[in-house]
Design a protein around this motif. Structure first.
Motif, mmCIF file in Angstrom:
data_model
loop_
_atom_site.group_PDB
_atom_site.id
_atom_site.type_symbol
_atom_site.label_atom_id
_atom_site.label_comp_id
_atom_site.label_asym_id
_atom_site.label_seq_id
_atom_site.Cartn_x
_atom_site.Cartn_y
_atom_site.Cartn_z
ATOM 1 N N GLN A 51 -40.449 -74.876 -0.980
ATOM 2 C CA GLN A 51 -40.010 -74.062 -2.119
ATOM 3 C C GLN A 51 -39.269 -74.916 -3.144
ATOM 4 O O GLN A 51 -38.198 -75.448 -2.858
ATOM 5 N N PRO A 52 -39.807 -75.049 -4.362
ATOM 6 C CA PRO A 52 -39.095 -75.808 -5.392
ATOM 7 C C PRO A 52 -38.056 -74.931 -6.079
ATOM 8 O O PRO A 52 -38.155 -73.706 -6.070
ATOM 9 N N PRO A 53 -37.033 -75.545 -6.680
ATOM 10 C CA PRO A 53 -35.990 -74.769 -7.339
ATOM 11 C C PRO A 53 -36.440 -74.226 -8.696
ATOM 12 O O PRO A 53 -36.997 -74.960 -9.507
ATOM 13 N N LEU A 54 -36.188 -72.959 -8.904
ATOM 14 C CA LEU A 54 -36.467 -72.320 -10.189
ATOM 15 C C LEU A 54 -35.212 -72.364 -11.045
ATOM 16 O O LEU A 54 -34.125 -72.027 -10.577
ATOM 17 N N ASP A 55 -35.356 -72.794 -12.288
ATOM 18 C CA ASP A 55 -34.215 -72.759 -13.207
ATOM 19 C C ASP A 55 -33.802 -71.309 -13.405
ATOM 20 O O ASP A 55 -34.590 -70.515 -13.933
#
Length: 227
Positions: A51-55
């Motif tokens: 899971q990549p970080p969402l701004d």
């Protein structure tokens, strides 16, 4: 069926502000559906995988579009996002093009990521498209052409403008300004008015100025893939 590798940031810290950053939702969602709806096979990857970080700022109501709302309600898309592949394991021969969504995150990780730089150089050498939008053209800065010159030297490019960075109040937070950095590497930098859609293609390289340019970048990519 064309196959496109989409590379998102794994970086979640906005400089020394104590705030979070990551990828910008619209810049992933809009191109994702331009490609998916055209039958393109999309693979998401990130330096750390998973899971990549969402701004969090990109979840603001002012920044929602039909594509972002669709993406947030799309179980398959959310599963794709939660299970991004590990970037170091990606191979150029498996894809027809690569696309980088922005957000501020890439300024810190993908710009200097050895696996990303290698892939960009290999995609280009193989005659395959390299595309990016907003802050993500920064991923091109440390790549080189076969003769050792900077990847963007003499290439028409765009990306988040100095004025746009000032507009979001982060000029003194980011490690560098995209507009300045592209020019310092010899890029022929172009722009339209701040926060208006602008995307350009120079050979195999496609860049977009800001979040509003995401769909335009994807359309140029799709047109080239279908050519």
């Amino acid at each position: 069926m064309s196959k496109v590798l989409v590379v998102v940031t794994s970086h979640d810290t906005l400089g020394d502000t104590g705030k979070k950053t990551g990828f910008w939702l619209e810049e992933l969602a809009a191109p994702y559906y331009v490609m998916k709806d055209a039958g393109v096979e999309v693979t998401l990857a990130s330096p750390k995988g998973g899971q990549p970080p969402l701004d969090p700022a990109s979840e603001g109501e002012d920044f929602q579009t039909d594509a972002t709302r669709r993406f947030n309600q799309d179980d398959a898309a959310q599963q794709d996002l939660a299970t991004t592949a590990v970037l170091s394991e990606m191979r150029v021969e498996d894809y027809d093009a690569v696309f980088y969504p922005g957000g501020h995150g890439p300024l810190w990780d993908l710009t200097n990521d050895a696996d990303s730089i290698r892939l960009i150089e290999q995609f280009h050498a193989a005659g395959k498209l390299v595309s990016s939008v907003c802050h993500a053209p920064a991923v091109l800065l440390n790549a080189h052409k076969p003769d050792g010159t900077p990847f963007v030297e003499g290439v028409h490019v765009t990306g988040f403008t100095n004025g746009e960075e000032e507009g979001v109040g982060l000029t003194n937070v980011v490690p560098f300004l995209v507009e300045d950095a592209l020019q310092q590497k010899g890029g022929i930098y172009e722009k339209k008015d701040d926060f208006t859609s602008y995307a350009i293609q120079d050979g195999l390289i496609i860049t977009g100025q800001n979040p509003m340019s995401s769909e335009a970048v994807a359309e140029l990519l799709l047109k080239s893939l279908e050519a």
